[in-house]
Design a protein around this motif. Structure first.
Motif, PDB file in Angstrom:
ATOM      1  N   HIS A  90       0.842  -1.197   0.000  1.00 35.84           N
ATOM      2  CA  HIS A  90       0.000   0.000   0.000  1.00 35.84           C
ATOM      3  C   HIS A  90       0.878   1.248   0.000  1.00 35.84           C
ATOM      4  O   HIS A  90       2.096   1.170   0.183  1.00 35.84           O
ATOM      5  CB  HIS A  90      -0.932   0.004   1.222  1.00 35.84           C
ATOM      6  N   ASP A  98       0.803   5.203   1.855  1.00 34.21           N
ATOM      7  CA  ASP A  98       0.112   6.065   2.824  1.00 34.21           C
ATOM      8  C   ASP A  98      -0.142   7.385   2.102  1.00 34.21           C
ATOM      9  O   ASP A  98       0.613   8.348   2.272  1.00 34.21           O
ATOM     10  CB  ASP A  98       0.970   6.264   4.084  1.00 34.21           C
ATOM     11  N   HIS A 109       4.670   0.038   0.130  1.00 30.44           N
ATOM     12  CA  HIS A 109       5.385  -0.675   1.189  1.00 30.44           C
ATOM     13  C   HIS A 109       4.484  -1.734   1.794  1.00 30.44           C
ATOM     14  O   HIS A 109       3.254  -1.678   1.650  1.00 30.44           O
ATOM     15  CB  HIS A 109       5.954   0.292   2.235  1.00 30.44           C
ATOM     16  N   ARG A 137       1.949  10.276  12.132  1.00 30.52           N
ATOM     17  CA  ARG A 137       1.560  10.989  10.907  1.00 30.52           C
ATOM     18  C   ARG A 137       1.087  12.389  11.264  1.00 30.52           C
ATOM     19  O   ARG A 137       0.750  12.645  12.422  1.00 30.52           O
ATOM     20  CB  ARG A 137       0.357  10.274  10.244  1.00 30.52           C
TER      21      ARG A 137
HETATM   22 MN   LIG Z   1       1.882   2.311   5.587  1.00 29.27          MN
END
Ligand SMILES: [Mn+2]
Ligand SMILES: O=C(O)CCC(=O)C(=O)O
Length: 202
Positions: A115, A117, A172, A190
């Protein structure tokens, strides 16, 4: 104890790995504490029109809600121990974080698939700081165009940071591993942009 940041330039981004980001005792204490006390949940996501349990447990702390794969994670205040870790990550990365996703991989059968982010709430080039506790696991990155692959072992107390345009150009994953029988906890810090800063047409 933290080492001097030693960023590695990769195609379309930067990576930072600090193996001994946390000393043994604080890493052990945080691992035991989170394993026992974090409000772990196994969430379901929609895949090909069916609801599927994720192969890991998760929990979320942050000032704002976060939405991915059709899941809405509601705001929830960060405990003090995690706030301190957030500050250590902010100091190394020289950027603020306002939320953290915790993943608990119960053994080598738990995993996270390929995926990026790249949710719009993370902004165009997010810095993601990932602290690992418990079992050592392989973390993989794969460039979307060239197919270049980077495999990195993430050990107890380590910090991995992905920055620059990595989330556009690389995927990743945390693959399954038959040999691992112990749990691993991962905290990914994040910065979620408030709604009013998100452009309406994205
Ligand atoms: Mn991730
Ligand atoms: O467990 C890891 O190291 C990766 C976690 C991850 O990619 C994520 O939470 O988005």
């Amino acid at each position: 104890m933290t080492n001097q940041p030693d960023w590695h330039k990769i195609d379309n981004g930067q990576l930072l790995l600090i193996d001994e980001f946390l000393a043994q005792k604080p890493a052990d204490d945080l691992y035991e504490h989170l394993l026992q006390h974090a409000p772990w949940r196994q969430e379901s996501i929609m895949m090909f029109g069916r609801s599927v349990l994720q192969p890991r447990l998760q929990c979320w702390y942050g000032d704002l809600s976060y939405q991915y794969s059709g899941l809405l994670l509601a705001p929830s205040p960060m405990p003090e121990a995690i706030k301190q870790l957030k500050q250590q990550c902010e100091q190394i990365c020289q950027t603020p974080f306002n939320s953290v996703l915790l993943n608990l991989y119960r053994d080598g059968q738990d995993s996270m698939g390929w995926h990026q982010d790249n949710e719009k709430e993370l902004g165009p080039s997010p810095t993601i700081a990932s602290v690992s506790l418990g079992a050592k696991r392989k973390f993989s990155l794969k460039h979307k165009k060239s197919g270049d692959k980077i495999d990195q072992q993430l050990c107890h107390g380590s910090l991995l940071v992905m920055a620059g345009d990595i989330q556009h150009h690389w995927r990743h994953a945390l693959p399954k591993s038959r040999r691992i029988s112990q749990p691993r906890i991962n905290l990914t810090f994040r910065y979620i942009l408030p709604n009013e800063l998100l452009s309406k047409d994205t």
